[in-house]
Design a protein around this motif. Structure first.
Motif, mmCIF file in Angstrom:
data_model
loop_
_atom_site.group_PDB
_atom_site.id
_atom_site.type_symbol
_atom_site.label_atom_id
_atom_site.label_comp_id
_atom_site.label_asym_id
_atom_site.label_seq_id
_atom_site.Cartn_x
_atom_site.Cartn_y
_atom_site.Cartn_z
ATOM 1 N N HIS A 191 38.396 94.560 -33.803
ATOM 2 C CA HIS A 191 39.781 95.526 -32.524
ATOM 3 C C HIS A 191 40.262 94.018 -31.409
ATOM 4 O O HIS A 191 40.680 94.310 -31.011
ATOM 5 C CB HIS A 191 39.500 96.527 -32.320
ATOM 6 C CG HIS A 191 39.320 97.283 -33.474
ATOM 7 N ND1 HIS A 191 38.390 97.650 -34.975
ATOM 8 C CD2 HIS A 191 40.226 98.251 -33.491
ATOM 9 C CE1 HIS A 191 39.498 98.180 -34.677
ATOM 10 N NE2 HIS A 191 40.397 98.956 -34.676
ATOM 11 N N HIS B 271 42.546 92.089 -31.196
ATOM 12 C CA HIS B 271 44.218 92.562 -31.082
ATOM 13 C C HIS B 271 44.153 93.413 -30.353
ATOM 14 O O HIS B 271 45.739 93.334 -29.648
ATOM 15 C CB HIS B 271 44.196 93.071 -32.869
ATOM 16 C CG HIS B 271 44.405 91.965 -33.895
ATOM 17 N ND1 HIS B 271 45.715 92.068 -34.733
ATOM 18 C CD2 HIS B 271 42.763 92.107 -34.916
ATOM 19 C CE1 HIS B 271 45.233 91.544 -35.737
ATOM 20 N NE2 HIS B 271 43.643 90.954 -35.691
ATOM 21 N N TYR B 272 43.042 94.068 -29.822
ATOM 22 C CA TYR B 272 42.897 94.985 -28.411
ATOM 23 C C TYR B 272 42.933 94.516 -27.136
ATOM 24 O O TYR B 272 43.136 95.109 -26.196
ATOM 25 C CB TYR B 272 43.081 96.141 -28.574
ATOM 26 C CG TYR B 272 43.862 96.703 -30.176
ATOM 27 C CD1 TYR B 272 45.458 97.620 -29.576
ATOM 28 C CD2 TYR B 272 43.329 96.734 -31.362
ATOM 29 C CE1 TYR B 272 45.847 97.407 -30.981
ATOM 30 C CE2 TYR B 272 44.006 97.547 -32.627
ATOM 31 C CZ TYR B 272 45.147 97.752 -32.138
ATOM 32 O OH TYR B 272 46.296 97.734 -33.608
ATOM 33 N N LYS C 288 50.154 90.952 -38.668
ATOM 34 C CA LYS C 288 48.893 90.291 -37.745
ATOM 35 C C LYS C 288 47.691 91.075 -38.179
ATOM 36 O O LYS C 288 46.988 90.730 -37.581
ATOM 37 C CB LYS C 288 48.805 90.201 -36.295
ATOM 38 C CG LYS C 288 49.597 89.083 -35.551
ATOM 39 C CD LYS C 288 48.880 89.305 -34.072
ATOM 40 C CE LYS C 288 49.714 88.185 -33.103
ATOM 41 N NZ LYS C 288 49.172 88.082 -31.729
ATOM 42 N N PHE D 58 46.063 96.828 -38.148
ATOM 43 C CA PHE D 58 45.519 95.286 -38.354
ATOM 44 C C PHE D 58 44.591 95.323 -39.750
ATOM 45 O O PHE D 58 45.199 94.059 -40.796
ATOM 46 C CB PHE D 58 44.876 94.566 -37.635
ATOM 47 C CG PHE D 58 43.634 94.506 -37.014
ATOM 48 C CD1 PHE D 58 42.430 93.708 -37.508
ATOM 49 C CD2 PHE D 58 43.378 95.755 -36.329
ATOM 50 C CE1 PHE D 58 41.569 94.602 -37.248
ATOM 51 C CE2 PHE D 58 42.304 96.144 -35.338
ATOM 52 C CZ PHE D 58 41.266 95.449 -36.299
#
Length: 171
Positions: free
Chosen positions: A9, A12-13, A125, A160
């Motif tokens: 994570h 991605h975040y 992604k 994702f």
């Protein structure tokens, strides 16, 4: 930070996380529920016979989303989200989704509410084997067809790591 890097994570975040620096370590307020179920799953050795496993959580989350991304009441920094993660064998996936969709429709019908569903597919992604993504998406479509439920397709809006079904209730 280590937990969110391990789960995938962070990459991605991380821009939407509230970060805290303490004693040369980076921490984050919890932005999503996903990693907890993986820690529970792998807390001991499991067999394919243990599946399906169903985990759910009502978790308090914190997100630092950029101004202008959302507005009004949807522009919140802290909220409680009900979330579920299912661990299934491929041969169990369609039946699990059929059961879940039926349960959702039935439980909301008790209150005269009609749920709406969206089905979000592989994002740009995404991680993992493309063939497994295709199979998971196909089995999910088959589950929707089996119970004759319409859904809005949200291309490339899945997580994702997996396709996603969102459930909306209008009251």
């Amino acid at each position: 930070k280590k937990l969110w890097e391990q789960s995938g994570h962070w990459g991605h975040y991380d821009d939407n996380m509230f970060r805290v620096e303490v004693e040369n370590q980076t921490f984050s307020l919890k932005p999503m529920n996903c990693p907890e179920s993986t820690f529970i799953y792998r807390s001991h050795l499991r067999s394919y016979r243990d599946l399906p496993l169903r985990f759910s959580e009502f978790g308090r989350l914190h997100r630092n989303e950029r101004s202008g991304t959302l507005s009004g009441l949807t522009r919140v920094r802290q909220f409680i989200q009900d979330d579920a993660h299912l661990y299934v064998r491929p041969d169990q996936l369609t039946d699990e989704i059929v059961a879940l969709l039926g349960e959702v429709r039935e439980s909301y019908s008790w209150f005269g509410l009609e749920p709406r569903f969206t089905f979000a597919t592989k994002p740009d992604k995404a991680i993992g084997d493309p063939a497994l993504w295709e199979r998971a998406e196909q089995l999910t479509r088959e589950a929707f067809a089996a119970v004759d439920i319409s859904y809005e397709l949200k291309p490339k809006d899945g997580t994702f790591y997996a396709p996603k079904i969102d459930i909306y209730i209008d009251d």
